[in-house]
Motif scaffolding. Structure first.
Motif, short mmCIF file in Angstrom:
data_model
loop_
_atom_site.label_atom_id
_atom_site.label_comp_id
_atom_site.label_asym_id
_atom_site.label_seq_id
_atom_site.Cartn_x
_atom_site.Cartn_y
_atom_site.Cartn_z
N MET A 2 0.81 -1.15 0.03
CA MET A 2 -0.08 0.07 0.04
C MET A 2 1.08 1.22 0.11
N LEU A 3 0.66 2.11 -0.84
CA LEU A 3 1.37 3.44 -0.99
C LEU A 3 1.34 4.31 0.13
N LEU A 4 0.54 4.40 0.92
CA LEU A 4 0.03 5.48 2.07
C LEU A 4 0.26 4.89 3.36
N GLN A 5 0.66 3.50 3.69
CA GLN A 5 0.39 2.68 4.72
C GLN A 5 1.22 3.60 5.93
N GLY A 6 0.21 3.72 6.74
CA GLY A 6 0.81 4.51 8.07
C GLY A 6 0.77 5.92 7.99
N LYS A 7 0.49 6.60 6.91
CA LYS A 7 0.64 7.94 6.61
C LYS A 7 -0.72 8.64 7.15
N ARG A 8 -0.34 9.90 7.78
CA ARG A 8 -1.51 10.74 8.33
C ARG A 8 -1.70 11.80 7.60
N ILE A 9 -2.88 11.94 7.08
CA ILE A 9 -3.00 13.04 5.88
C ILE A 9 -4.30 14.00 6.62
N PHE A 10 -3.85 15.36 6.83
CA PHE A 10 -5.15 16.22 7.38
C PHE A 10 -5.54 17.17 6.14
N ILE A 11 -6.90 17.08 5.88
CA ILE A 11 -7.47 17.74 4.66
C ILE A 11 -8.53 18.76 5.29
N VAL A 12 -8.45 20.12 4.56
CA VAL A 12 -9.29 21.01 4.78
C VAL A 12 -10.32 21.05 3.42
N GLU A 13 -11.48 20.57 3.57
CA GLU A 13 -12.58 20.48 2.48
C GLU A 13 -13.79 20.71 2.93
N ASP A 14 -14.48 21.64 2.14
CA ASP A 14 -15.85 21.82 2.61
C ASP A 14 -16.77 21.17 1.88
N ASN A 15 -16.61 20.40 0.59
CA ASN A 15 -17.34 19.58 -0.05
C ASN A 15 -17.62 18.19 0.40
N ILE A 16 -18.74 17.86 0.80
CA ILE A 16 -18.90 16.54 1.35
C ILE A 16 -18.20 15.47 0.36
N HIS A 17 -18.76 15.61 -0.95
CA HIS A 17 -18.54 14.67 -1.90
C HIS A 17 -17.19 14.34 -2.36
N ASN A 18 -16.37 15.70 -2.00
CA ASN A 18 -14.88 15.55 -2.37
C ASN A 18 -14.31 14.88 -1.20
N ARG A 19 -14.86 15.14 0.04
CA ARG A 19 -14.25 14.36 1.14
C ARG A 19 -14.53 12.96 1.13
N ILE A 20 -15.58 12.51 0.67
CA ILE A 20 -15.83 10.96 0.61
C ILE A 20 -14.80 10.33 -0.38
N ILE A 21 -14.63 11.10 -1.57
CA ILE A 21 -13.81 10.72 -2.81
C ILE A 21 -12.24 10.75 -2.15
N PHE A 22 -11.75 11.68 -1.51
CA PHE A 22 -10.35 11.82 -1.12
C PHE A 22 -10.27 10.57 0.06
N ASN A 23 -11.37 10.50 0.94
CA ASN A 23 -11.24 9.42 2.01
C ASN A 23 -10.91 8.07 1.25
N LEU A 24 -11.92 7.70 0.26
CA LEU A 24 -11.74 6.41 -0.36
C LEU A 24 -10.55 6.13 -1.02
N ALA A 25 -10.10 7.05 -1.83
CA ALA A 25 -8.56 6.87 -2.61
C ALA A 25 -7.50 6.84 -1.53
N LEU A 26 -7.55 7.56 -0.35
CA LEU A 26 -6.62 7.53 0.32
C LEU A 26 -6.64 6.64 1.25
N THR A 27 -7.50 6.26 1.82
CA THR A 27 -7.58 5.04 2.95
C THR A 27 -7.68 3.61 2.33
N ALA A 28 -7.62 3.45 1.01
CA ALA A 28 -7.68 2.17 0.39
C ALA A 28 -6.18 1.95 0.14
N GLN A 29 -5.16 3.08 0.35
CA GLN A 29 -3.78 2.97 0.33
C GLN A 29 -3.21 2.94 1.44
N GLY A 30 -4.10 2.88 2.55
CA GLY A 30 -3.44 2.54 3.91
C GLY A 30 -3.14 3.96 4.86
#
Length: 137
Positions: A1-29
């Motif tokens: 997994m590309l991002l295993q153990g990485k901690r990413i903080f995101i400031v994003e107001d759009n719920i749809h973008n938050r869902i997409i970011f979350n899915l893409a990043l958590t799928a890689q750890g």
């Protein structure tokens, strides 16, 4: 997994973008933490601890600017070494020079390419700068 153990903080107001970011990043750890409004990013960062990367939308709800949040975060020496990138729908011809001048570690145009996004984030965490506009502009 590309991002295993990485901690990413995101400031994003759009719920749809938050869902997409979350899915893409958590799928890689990655562990992903959101601030939907950017009202006090340093307080939320303190609660999270040890971010590997900060992602800012440039145009937030109620007129908050990702540029202002960048300055606010950079004013805290604890986050001086944490890369900050913009992921935004802002016009790249304006946003790219401004984010470079401010010292952002990169810019990724929305909509993100979900096949490339996690890899782009991993490369930025590794120290590479990414300036991606998808050649659509």
């Amino acid at each position: 997994m590309l991002l295993q153990g990485k901690r990413i903080f995101i400031v994003e107001d759009n719920i749809h973008n938050r869902i997409i970011f979350n899915l893409a990043l958590t799928a890689q750890g990655a562990s992903v933490y959101f601030d939907p409004h950017g009202r006090d990013p340093n307080w939320r960062l303190q609660a999270m601890r040890d971010a590997d990367l900060i992602i800012l939308d440039l145009m937030l709800w109620r007129g908050t600017s990702g540029y202002d949040l960048f300055d606010e975060i950079r004013a805290d020496p604890e986050y001086a070494g944490v890369p900050i990138i913009a992921v935004s729908a802002a016009e790249p011809s304006i946003a790219l020079p401004k984010t470079r001048q401010k010292g952002f570690a990169g810019f990724i145009a929305k909509p993100i390419d979900d096949e490339l996004f996690a890899g782009q984030i991993a490369r930025i965490i590794a120290g590479e700068q990414i300036w991606y506009t998808a050649d659509r502009y």
